[in-house]
Design a protein around this motif. Structure first.
Motif, PDB file in Angstrom:
ATOM      1  N   GLU A 227      35.121  48.673  28.472  1.00 39.77           N
ATOM      2  CA  GLU A 227      35.826  48.476  29.745  1.00 39.77           C
ATOM      3  C   GLU A 227      36.865  47.382  29.578  1.00 39.77           C
ATOM      4  O   GLU A 227      36.771  46.550  28.666  1.00 39.77           O
ATOM      5  CB  GLU A 227      34.857  48.151  30.878  1.00 39.77           C
ATOM      6  CG  GLU A 227      34.107  46.878  30.722  1.00 39.77           C
ATOM      7  CD  GLU A 227      33.127  46.649  31.861  1.00 39.77           C
ATOM      8  OE1 GLU A 227      32.622  45.533  31.916  1.00 39.77           O
ATOM      9  OE2 GLU A 227      32.883  47.555  32.671  1.00 39.77           O
ATOM     10  N   ALA A 228      37.873  47.417  30.446  1.00 38.35           N
ATOM     11  CA  ALA A 228      38.932  46.414  30.434  1.00 38.35           C
ATOM     12  C   ALA A 228      39.433  46.232  31.859  1.00 38.35           C
ATOM     13  O   ALA A 228      39.356  47.156  32.671  1.00 38.35           O
ATOM     14  CB  ALA A 228      40.076  46.850  29.525  1.00 38.35           C
ATOM     15  N   GLY A 229      39.937  45.051  32.158  1.00 37.34           N
ATOM     16  CA  GLY A 229      40.473  44.769  33.486  1.00 37.34           C
ATOM     17  C   GLY A 229      41.833  44.100  33.379  1.00 37.34           C
ATOM     18  O   GLY A 229      42.098  43.343  32.433  1.00 37.34           O
ATOM     19  N   TYR A 230      42.692  44.396  34.346  1.00 39.84           N
ATOM     20  CA  TYR A 230      44.053  43.865  34.352  1.00 39.84           C
ATOM     21  C   TYR A 230      44.439  43.473  35.770  1.00 39.84           C
ATOM     22  O   TYR A 230      44.218  44.231  36.704  1.00 39.84           O
ATOM     23  CB  TYR A 230      45.054  44.919  33.857  1.00 39.84           C
ATOM     24  CG  TYR A 230      44.676  45.498  32.516  1.00 39.84           C
ATOM     25  CD1 TYR A 230      45.052  44.866  31.339  1.00 39.84           C
ATOM     26  CD2 TYR A 230      43.913  46.663  32.450  1.00 39.84           C
ATOM     27  CE1 TYR A 230      44.681  45.387  30.113  1.00 39.84           C
ATOM     28  CE2 TYR A 230      43.543  47.184  31.221  1.00 39.84           C
ATOM     29  CZ  TYR A 230      43.922  46.549  30.065  1.00 39.84           C
ATOM     30  OH  TYR A 230      43.550  47.065  28.849  1.00 39.84           O
ATOM     31  N   ALA A 231      45.042  42.294  35.922  1.00 31.86           N
ATOM     32  CA  ALA A 231      45.602  41.863  37.198  1.00 31.86           C
ATOM     33  C   ALA A 231      47.096  42.157  37.163  1.00 31.86           C
ATOM     34  O   ALA A 231      47.798  41.725  36.247  1.00 31.86           O
ATOM     35  CB  ALA A 231      45.353  40.375  37.424  1.00 31.86           C
ATOM     36  N   LEU A 232      47.575  42.906  38.138  1.00 30.02           N
ATOM     37  CA  LEU A 232      48.982  43.292  38.219  1.00 30.02           C
ATOM     38  C   LEU A 232      49.589  42.613  39.437  1.00 30.02           C
ATOM     39  O   LEU A 232      49.034  42.683  40.534  1.00 30.02           O
ATOM     40  CB  LEU A 232      49.095  44.815  38.349  1.00 30.02           C
ATOM     41  CG  LEU A 232      48.361  45.612  37.264  1.00 30.02           C
ATOM     42  CD1 LEU A 232      48.242  47.075  37.673  1.00 30.02           C
ATOM     43  CD2 LEU A 232      49.066  45.471  35.938  1.00 30.02           C
TER      44      LEU A 232
ATOM     45  N   HIS B  58      42.582  52.070  21.829  1.00 34.37           N
ATOM     46  CA  HIS B  58      41.509  51.192  21.352  1.00 34.37           C
ATOM     47  C   HIS B  58      40.183  51.952  21.301  1.00 34.37           C
ATOM     48  O   HIS B  58      39.424  51.817  20.335  1.00 34.37           O
ATOM     49  CB  HIS B  58      41.396  49.968  22.269  1.00 34.37           C
ATOM     50  CG  HIS B  58      40.290  49.041  21.918  1.00 34.37           C
ATOM     51  ND1 HIS B  58      40.356  48.174  20.854  1.00 34.37           N
ATOM     52  CD2 HIS B  58      39.074  48.860  22.484  1.00 34.37           C
ATOM     53  CE1 HIS B  58      39.229  47.489  20.783  1.00 34.37           C
ATOM     54  NE2 HIS B  58      38.439  47.881  21.761  1.00 34.37           N
ATOM     55  N   ALA B  59      39.922  52.749  22.320  1.00 37.90           N
ATOM     56  CA  ALA B  59      38.682  53.541  22.355  1.00 37.90           C
ATOM     57  C   ALA B  59      38.639  54.512  21.181  1.00 37.90           C
ATOM     58  O   ALA B  59      37.581  54.748  20.594  1.00 37.90           O
ATOM     59  CB  ALA B  59      38.569  54.299  23.669  1.00 37.90           C
TER      60      ALA B  59
ATOM     61  N   GLU C 168      39.035  51.969  17.513  1.00 45.24           N
ATOM     62  CA  GLU C 168      37.996  50.961  17.288  1.00 45.24           C
ATOM     63  C   GLU C 168      36.590  51.473  17.556  1.00 45.24           C
ATOM     64  O   GLU C 168      35.633  50.999  16.959  1.00 45.24           O
ATOM     65  CB  GLU C 168      38.267  49.721  18.148  1.00 45.24           C
ATOM     66  CG  GLU C 168      39.585  49.046  17.849  1.00 45.24           C
ATOM     67  CD  GLU C 168      39.659  48.482  16.437  1.00 45.24           C
ATOM     68  OE1 GLU C 168      38.652  47.928  15.956  1.00 45.24           O
ATOM     69  OE2 GLU C 168      40.730  48.610  15.816  1.00 45.24           O
ATOM     70  N   HIS C 169      36.461  52.404  18.482  1.00 44.39           N
ATOM     71  CA  HIS C 169      35.130  52.883  18.869  1.00 44.39           C
ATOM     72  C   HIS C 169      34.907  54.348  18.507  1.00 44.39           C
ATOM     73  O   HIS C 169      33.866  54.915  18.817  1.00 44.39           O
ATOM     74  CB  HIS C 169      34.916  52.667  20.372  1.00 44.39           C
ATOM     75  CG  HIS C 169      34.911  51.213  20.722  1.00 44.39           C
ATOM     76  ND1 HIS C 169      33.776  50.447  20.677  1.00 44.39           N
ATOM     77  CD2 HIS C 169      35.913  50.371  21.080  1.00 44.39           C
ATOM     78  CE1 HIS C 169      34.076  49.202  21.011  1.00 44.39           C
ATOM     79  NE2 HIS C 169      35.370  49.128  21.258  1.00 44.39           N
ATOM     80  N   LEU C 170      35.922  54.943  17.871  1.00 41.92           N
ATOM     81  CA  LEU C 170      35.836  56.317  17.368  1.00 41.92           C
ATOM     82  C   LEU C 170      35.451  57.335  18.435  1.00 41.92           C
ATOM     83  O   LEU C 170      34.736  58.293  18.171  1.00 41.92           O
ATOM     84  CB  LEU C 170      34.862  56.380  16.180  1.00 41.92           C
ATOM     85  CG  LEU C 170      35.171  55.405  15.039  1.00 41.92           C
ATOM     86  CD1 LEU C 170      34.108  55.503  13.966  1.00 41.92           C
ATOM     87  CD2 LEU C 170      36.559  55.647  14.473  1.00 41.92           C
ATOM     88  N   LEU C 171      35.959  57.124  19.653  1.00 43.21           N
ATOM     89  CA  LEU C 171      35.731  58.071  20.743  1.00 43.21           C
ATOM     90  C   LEU C 171      36.863  59.094  20.755  1.00 43.21           C
ATOM     91  O   LEU C 171      38.028  58.745  20.553  1.00 43.21           O
ATOM     92  CB  LEU C 171      35.677  57.343  22.084  1.00 43.21           C
ATOM     93  CG  LEU C 171      34.526  56.360  22.247  1.00 43.21           C
ATOM     94  CD1 LEU C 171      34.715  55.553  23.513  1.00 43.21           C
ATOM     95  CD2 LEU C 171      33.204  57.094  22.273  1.00 43.21           C
TER      96      LEU C 171
ATOM     97  N   GLY D  55      37.348  52.043  32.313  1.00 41.28           N
ATOM     98  CA  GLY D  55      36.107  52.165  31.564  1.00 41.28           C
ATOM     99  C   GLY D  55      36.060  53.525  30.917  1.00 41.28           C
ATOM    100  O   GLY D  55      36.767  54.447  31.329  1.00 41.28           O
ATOM    101  N   ILE D  56      35.253  53.641  29.880  1.00 42.82           N
ATOM    102  CA  ILE D  56      35.109  54.944  29.235  1.00 42.82           C
ATOM    103  C   ILE D  56      33.644  55.143  28.879  1.00 42.82           C
ATOM    104  O   ILE D  56      32.955  54.211  28.469  1.00 42.82           O
ATOM    105  CB  ILE D  56      36.037  55.064  27.998  1.00 42.82           C
ATOM    106  CG1 ILE D  56      36.125  56.522  27.526  1.00 42.82           C
ATOM    107  CG2 ILE D  56      35.629  54.126  26.900  1.00 42.82           C
ATOM    108  CD1 ILE D  56      37.255  56.785  26.556  1.00 42.82           C
ATOM    109  N   THR D  57      33.179  56.347  29.121  1.00 40.36           N
ATOM    110  CA  THR D  57      31.838  56.762  28.736  1.00 40.36           C
ATOM    111  C   THR D  57      31.994  57.879  27.713  1.00 40.36           C
ATOM    112  O   THR D  57      33.115  58.240  27.365  1.00 40.36           O
ATOM    113  CB  THR D  57      31.034  57.283  29.950  1.00 40.36           C
ATOM    114  OG1 THR D  57      31.554  58.552  30.341  1.00 40.36           O
ATOM    115  CG2 THR D  57      31.074  56.316  31.130  1.00 40.36           C
TER     116      THR D  57
END
Length: 146
Positions: A19-24, A44-45, A48-51, A85-87
């Protein structure tokens, strides 16, 4: 234009793997920057995470991020927070803003010019929800990976 995002692995917390969060802050280019963050998050998913994130899911994620951030900037004062987020099965997109009023998803009308954003988001999403909270609302959309 925005604050730095944070990425964390979350194997033990719920179904989210990353998961990641960003303030815009709503400045010029903010919507494009939100799309850029979404694509970097998905890259990145993948690396780095091979998704496996199919092109369709990448395109729909960009579309949904664009529409939700646009609506938040248009209808709410103050900053907008975007969480990704990613599942194993989906990309989860959450946009938080300060307006406590839920947006209205209009009925399809091919004669209407504009104001189709939430209609589109709802139609391409596996799940769509608006959650009103004490300090605004969060709009959640899930994009299926399969």
């Amino acid at each position: 234009m925005e604050s730095e995002g944070t990425t964390a692995s979350r194997a033990a917390s719920g179904n989210r793997l990353i998961e990641a969060g960003y303030a815009l802050d709503g400045e010029d280019g903010c919507i494009a920057q939100a799309r850029h963050h979404a694509m970097a998050f998905l890259e990145h998913a993948t690396t780095e995470h091979l998704l496996m994130v199919p092109a369709r899911a990448r395109d729909l994620t960009q579309l949904v991020v664009s529409e939700l951030v646009t609506n938040a900037l248009k209808h709410a004062p103050g900053p907008v927070l975007m969480e990704l987020g990613i599942t194993a099965a989906r990309v989860e997109i959450t946009v938080r803003d300060s307006a406590p009023v839920a947006p209205v998803v209009r009925a399809p009308d091919p004669g209407r010019i504009g104001q189709h954003g939430l209609e589109i988001v709802k139609s391409v999403s596996e799940h769509f929800a608006v959650l009103c909270e004490s300090a605004g609302k969060r709009v959640v959309a899930w994009i299926a990976l399969a």
